[in-house]
Enzyme design. Structure first.
Site, PDB file in Angstrom:
ATOM      1  CE  LYS A   1      68.865  52.650  62.567  1.00  0.00           C
ATOM      2  NZ  LYS A   1      67.459  52.300  62.868  1.00  0.00           N
TER       3      LYS A   1
ATOM      4  CE1 TYR B   1      82.344  84.740  63.331  1.00  0.00           C
ATOM      5  CE2 TYR B   1      82.420  82.400  63.895  1.00  0.00           C
ATOM      6  CZ  TYR B   1      82.672  83.428  63.004  1.00  0.00           C
ATOM      7  OH  TYR B   1      83.263  83.158  61.809  1.00  0.00           O
TER       8      TYR B   1
HETATM    9  C1  LIG Z   1      67.401  51.557  64.078  1.00  0.00           C
HETATM   10  C2  LIG Z   1      66.496  50.427  64.292  1.00  0.00           C
HETATM   11  C3  LIG Z   1      66.727  49.530  65.332  1.00  0.00           C
HETATM   12  C4  LIG Z   1      67.837  49.719  66.334  1.00  0.00           C
HETATM   13  O1  LIG Z   1      67.470  50.659  67.291  1.00  0.00           O
HETATM   14  P1  LIG Z   1      68.396  51.001  68.566  1.00  0.00           P
HETATM   15  O2  LIG Z   1      67.495  51.786  69.405  1.00  0.00           O
HETATM   16  O3  LIG Z   1      69.540  51.797  68.034  1.00  0.00           O
HETATM   17  O4  LIG Z   1      68.817  49.724  69.158  1.00  0.00           O
HETATM   18  C5  LIG Z   1      65.898  48.438  65.442  1.00  0.00           C
HETATM   19  N1  LIG Z   1      64.896  48.225  64.574  1.00  0.00           N
HETATM   20  C6  LIG Z   1      64.639  49.073  63.559  1.00  0.00           C
HETATM   21  C7  LIG Z   1      63.508  48.794  62.623  1.00  0.00           C
HETATM   22  C8  LIG Z   1      65.417  50.203  63.391  1.00  0.00           C
HETATM   23  O5  LIG Z   1      65.155  51.043  62.386  1.00  0.00           O
END
Ligand SMILES: *Cc1c(COP(=O)(O)O)cnc(C)c1O
Length: 396
Positions: free
Chosen positions: A30, A286
């Protein structure tokens, strides 16, 4: 942005081995693969043998489906849509063969409608149980039982999985995690009592694997997960994102199982675009928060907070900031990181010239370093990097 195929695969294998026999690792891609490029990472992970990829929404799911289209049928991963859906997403979910996480009757009605409209096979869905996050999920008990009573007679939906998410997976012996496990077990009991037989039971994230070193108090979440899944004849799975990319929160109050083996997948680079000498007393950038206290040689980098180089890495006279790596040596940031430009000190690094390569994130400067300086976590740092990812196969 260079993405090391070798490290991505090695991190995945470390997680598979950490999760142990009988626990499948879902690879989360994701947020555009935590900014590593989902299109770049998904095919690599599919070739490495992942059964499942996790995305946020239907749109990402469609893009990832296209990215793995070249993978052989046998190796085609399933794609889980993890963060809910809107009505207009239902059709795309069915069309692209995605597997949504659901928790309301309304979501499932939209999906069932889309199945009918497309004349598709019954759609596999995964049901999220809210065990203590209060974000997504149905509560165990009356609410869940009512939903199951409805689901069990739906001809167009098939309960393929039941899952939950832990709020404090990086905390060893967390009382909250223990409470969440109890609530999840209750929910699994209710699913079985409704006569449903999910294929998958999943929970947790990278830290769930990392924090599974056995303690005297607790055999760990993965041992627990395996037994809950096998209790109803299902397969156990854990969903890992950050650790695939080489980072993981430290375990609080316990030992890390996989964190020491992980290596950053992303190397973010730029090039020197200008060199200038300044005199003692000249201020830089800046608001003149930094003043040279000796003659200095400065290198200008064409990158700033618009690209994800956090402004908290700025350095004033009072506080040192972040650094970059040039020729394997540290060059400290001086003055404010601006939108598209940053100045670094190369006074003591001889021979730096325009066009030289600069490492902004990679060996010698990690997302953990950036996170510490920016008072955040490595998650936010890697997700904030904005550059075009390019796969490299170089070892190391
Ligand atoms: C993003 C997510 C994960 C992965 O989490 P990490 O800490 O990056 O391993 C697992 N389960 C769900 C539902 C998530 O949204």
């Amino acid at each position: 942005m260079e993405i090391s195929e070798e490290r991505l695969v090695a991190n995945y294998r470390a997680l598979v081995s950490g999760a142990g026999d009988g626990v499948t690792v879902l690879a989360v891609v994701k947020a555009d693969g935590y900014a590593h490029g989902a299109k770049v990472c998904a095919p690599v992970l599919a070739r490495a043998g992942v059964e499942w990829l996790g995305v946020t929404d239907a749109e990402e799911g469609a893009a990832v489906r296209a990215a793995v289209a070249g993978i052989s049928e046998k190796r085609q991963p399933r794609i889980m849509v993890m963060s809910g859906l809107l009505r207009e997403d239902a059709e795309a979910i069915v069309r692209h063969g995605l597997t949504p996480i659901v928790w309301t009757r309304q979501q499932m009605e939209w999906l069932a409608e889309a199945v009918v409209q497309r004349g598709a096979e019954p759609l596999a869905v995964h049901l999220e149980i809210d065990t203590g996050m209060a974000r997504q999920g149905v509560a165990p008990g009356a609410e869940l039982r009512e939903l199951l009573k409805w689901l069990v007679v739906q001809p167009n939906l098939r309960l393929d999985g039941v899952m939950t998410h832990f709020a404090s997976s990086e905390v060893a012996d967390s009382p909250l995690t223990l409470r969440q496990r109890v609530r999840f077990e209750q929910a699994i009991g209710e699913v079985a009592a409704a006569g449903l037989q999910p294929v998958w039971v999943h929970a947790g994230n990278s830290s769930t694997v990392d924090n599974s070193a056995v303690s005297v108090h607790d055999p760990g979440s993965l041992v627990w997960l395996r037994s809950v899944a096998s209790g109803i004849g299902a397969r156990a799975m854990v969903r890992c994102g950050l650790a695939l990319y080489g980072y993981c929160l430290p375990v609080e109050g316990g030992r890390s199982l996989v964190r020491p083996e992980l290596r950053p997948v992303m190397t973010w680079k730029t090039r020197v675009i200008g060199i200038r000498d300044v005199q003692a007393g000249d201020s830089v950038g800046y608001n003149a928060i930094f003043t040279a206290h000796r003659p200095m040689r400065l290198a200008l980098l064409p990158v700033g907070y618009a690209d994800g180089l956090r402004r908290e890495l700025s350095a004033s006279d009072a506080t040192p900031g972040g650094w970059v790596m040039i020729g394997g040596r540290r060059a400290m940031i001086v003055g404010r990181v601006s939108m598209n430009l940053t100045v670094v000190d190369v006074t003591d690094i001889s021979g730096v010239s325009v066009c030289d390569e600069v490492v902004l994130l990679g060996d010698g400067i990690t997302a953990d370093d950036h996170a510490r300086l920016a008072h955040t976590i490595a998650y936010e740092i890697v997700c904030g990097m904005r550059a075009e990812p390019r796969l490299v196969n170089a070892a190391g």
